[in-house]
Design a protein around this motif. Structure first.
Motif, short mmCIF file in Angstrom:
data_model
loop_
_atom_site.label_atom_id
_atom_site.label_comp_id
_atom_site.label_asym_id
_atom_site.label_seq_id
_atom_site.Cartn_x
_atom_site.Cartn_y
_atom_site.Cartn_z
N ASN A 1 0.83 -1.21 0.00
CA ASN A 1 0.00 0.00 0.00
C ASN A 1 0.86 1.26 0.00
OD1 ASN A 1 -2.59 1.23 0.03
ND2 ASN A 1 -2.51 1.49 2.25
N VAL A 2 1.92 1.26 0.81
CA VAL A 2 2.83 2.40 0.86
C VAL A 2 3.56 2.56 -0.47
CG1 VAL A 2 4.98 3.24 1.91
CG2 VAL A 2 3.13 2.38 3.36
N LYS A 3 3.97 1.46 -1.07
CA LYS A 3 4.66 1.53 -2.36
C LYS A 3 3.70 2.01 -3.46
CE LYS A 3 8.70 0.34 -0.97
NZ LYS A 3 9.80 1.33 -0.97
N ARG A 4 2.45 1.62 -3.41
CA ARG A 4 1.46 2.16 -4.35
C ARG A 4 1.32 3.67 -4.14
NH1 ARG A 4 -0.41 1.48 -9.04
NH2 ARG A 4 -0.96 -0.71 -8.69
N ALA A 5 1.27 4.09 -2.88
CA ALA A 5 1.14 5.52 -2.59
C ALA A 5 2.34 6.31 -3.10
CB ALA A 5 0.96 5.73 -1.09
N GLN A 6 3.52 5.72 -3.04
CA GLN A 6 4.71 6.41 -3.54
C GLN A 6 4.58 6.74 -5.03
OE1 GLN A 6 7.96 3.76 -2.65
NE2 GLN A 6 8.40 4.75 -0.71
N THR A 7 4.07 5.80 -5.81
CA THR A 7 3.94 6.05 -7.26
C THR A 7 2.93 7.18 -7.52
OG1 THR A 7 2.17 4.42 -7.67
CG2 THR A 7 4.44 3.62 -7.69
N ILE A 8 1.90 7.24 -6.70
CA ILE A 8 0.89 8.29 -6.86
C ILE A 8 1.47 9.65 -6.48
CG2 ILE A 8 -1.35 9.12 -6.03
CD1 ILE A 8 -2.03 6.11 -5.54
N VAL A 9 2.18 9.70 -5.36
CA VAL A 9 2.80 10.95 -4.92
C VAL A 9 3.80 11.43 -5.97
CG1 VAL A 9 4.30 12.00 -3.19
CG2 VAL A 9 2.40 10.54 -2.48
N ASN A 10 4.57 10.51 -6.53
CA ASN A 10 5.53 10.89 -7.56
C ASN A 10 4.84 11.57 -8.74
OD1 ASN A 10 8.19 10.65 -9.11
ND2 ASN A 10 6.80 9.44 -10.39
N ALA A 11 3.76 10.95 -9.22
CA ALA A 11 3.04 11.53 -10.36
C ALA A 11 2.45 12.89 -10.01
CB ALA A 11 1.93 10.57 -10.81
N GLN A 12 1.99 13.06 -8.78
CA GLN A 12 1.44 14.35 -8.35
C GLN A 12 2.53 15.41 -8.22
OE1 GLN A 12 -1.78 13.45 -9.14
NE2 GLN A 12 -2.35 14.84 -7.49
N MET A 13 3.69 15.01 -7.72
CA MET A 13 4.80 15.95 -7.59
C MET A 13 5.19 16.55 -8.93
SD MET A 13 7.30 14.00 -4.84
CE MET A 13 8.74 14.82 -5.51
N ALA A 14 5.13 15.74 -9.98
CA ALA A 14 5.52 16.21 -11.31
C ALA A 14 4.63 17.36 -11.78
CB ALA A 14 5.47 15.06 -12.30
N ARG A 15 3.45 17.51 -11.18
CA ARG A 15 2.52 18.58 -11.56
C ARG A 15 2.61 19.79 -10.64
NH1 ARG A 15 -0.35 13.65 -11.88
NH2 ARG A 15 -1.01 13.13 -14.00
N MET A 16 3.41 19.71 -9.58
CA MET A 16 3.49 20.79 -8.61
C MET A 16 4.46 21.88 -9.05
SD MET A 16 3.69 18.70 -5.02
CE MET A 16 2.46 17.47 -4.56
N PRO A 17 4.10 23.14 -8.87
CA PRO A 17 5.04 24.24 -9.17
C PRO A 17 6.36 24.11 -8.42
CG PRO A 17 2.82 25.10 -8.87
CD PRO A 17 2.77 23.66 -8.48
N LEU A 18 6.33 23.57 -7.21
CA LEU A 18 7.54 23.43 -6.40
C LEU A 18 8.60 22.59 -7.11
CD1 LEU A 18 8.92 23.99 -3.65
CD2 LEU A 18 7.84 21.89 -2.80
N PHE A 19 8.15 21.62 -7.92
CA PHE A 19 9.09 20.71 -8.58
C PHE A 19 9.13 20.93 -10.10
CE2 PHE A 19 7.64 18.59 -4.68
CZ PHE A 19 8.86 18.33 -4.07
N ARG A 20 8.81 22.14 -10.52
CA ARG A 20 8.70 22.38 -11.97
C ARG A 20 10.04 22.26 -12.69
NH1 ARG A 20 7.81 27.14 -9.32
NH2 ARG A 20 9.36 28.82 -9.58
#
Length: 316
Positions: free
Chosen positions: A188-207
């Motif tokens: 479950n945690v490893k699944r969450a990591q992949t989701i967070v990664n994809a979301q980070m790619a859309r964040m201005p902080l990580f542009r």
């Protein structure tokens, strides 16, 4: 281009995630060399969490052999390595302090992971796998970005697991986990990591940063032998070496952004992507494991609430 029998072998999972899969996939890689991404006269500086053993140690060894400066951290002590520091990513206050001591980074590999046998809470009252492998890592890269310590073009790599393929995100178990199962929690945690990664790619902080997740296949490490001995016995003799497990991590942080060295000459690294054996793959192989947009948003909102006491005050 994969041949029909190779599609069948990959579809079997067993003959893809095992050592034979690593060796077979490697034969298709067009000329990736151990070279410096920034050029022959400029080494990269990076950090590998969980770098004291297993895949993390293999990645540190190979990257240093390529001429890069690699800091590493883990829960054990290693006095003989001056670029190693003791850090438990489940200790959020320690993570926040560590950011202040780090130099600007060209890459960070979020590799630390474990499966506690029993339900365990960190000092903030959060289940330890989620606290260390998901939020502790998110806190680390978030604060590095806010402090301006991720250089332009830096790479962030989440070390996920093939075990997450059978797991759909279960938000309540991330937050509460009143029926603890170490393997299900890990997936479950490893699944969450992949989701967070994809979301980070859309964040201005990580542009200006490349965000990637990957899985290493089935790797023979002390952690696997200790945490899931039944699986280790079943796959004994077919597991990948730690060096093979670390290969995609090394490839992601060192290859040029132009696409040179890709498994497919027409492909290029895509921030937010999920990778296996130097190829972008889908994180959803099993029907019914795809989360909803509402669940993705709820996961990030929860992590953002946890950040408040620990985030640095520097505006990026």
């Amino acid at each position: 281009m994969r041949k029909p029998h190779e599609w069948l072998l990959d579809a079997s999972i067993y003959f893809s995630f095992d050592r034979s899969g690593s060796e077979r996939h490697a034969r298709t890689w067009p000329g990736f060399r151990d070279r410096l991404r920034s050029g022959p006269d400029e080494a990269l500086t990076g950090l590998v969490t969980g770098g004291s053993r297993g895949i993390g140690a293999a990645a540190v060894h190979r990257l240093r052999g390529m001429g890069h400066r690699v800091l590493s951290c883990g829960r054990s002590e290693q006095a003989e390595d001056t670029d190693y520091r003791t850090l438990d990513t489940g200790d959020w206050a320690a993570v926040a302090r560590t950011v202040e001591t780090l130099p600007p980074l060209d890459f960070i590999a979020l590799n630390a992971g474990a499966m506690p046998e029993r339900f365990t809470l960190n000092a903030d009252g959060v289940e330890l796998q989620m606290a260390s492998q998901l939020f502790g890592h998110y806190l680390l890269v978030h604060n590095l970005a806010r402090a301006g310590k991720l250089r332009e073009g830096a790479r962030v790599v989440w070390m996920s697991s093939g075990g997450m393929y059978l797991q759909r995100l279960h938000l309540r178990h991330l937050f509460e986990n009143d029926r603890y199962d170490k393997v299900a929690t890990y997936a479950n945690v490893k699944r969450a990591q992949t989701i967070v990664n994809a979301q980070m790619a859309r964040m201005p902080l990580f542009r200006n940063v490349g965000c990637f997740a990957m899985h290493p296949g089935w790797v023979d490490t002390a952690g696997v032998r200790e945490a899931i001995p039944g699986f280790w016995r079943w796959t004994q003799g077919r597991l990948r070496t730690p060096e093979q497990g670390a290969d995609t991590l090394v490839w992601l942080v060192t290859r040029a952004s132009s696409g040179e060295g890709a498994a497919d000459a027409s492909s290029a690294l895509e921030s937010g992507g999920f990778y296996f054996d130097r190829r972008r793959v889908s994180p959803y192989l099993v029907p019914g494991t795809r989360e909803t947009a509402t669940e993705r948003e709820a996961l990030l909102e929860y992590l953002e609430r946890l950040l408040a006491p620990y985030q640095v005050g520097v505006t990026p």
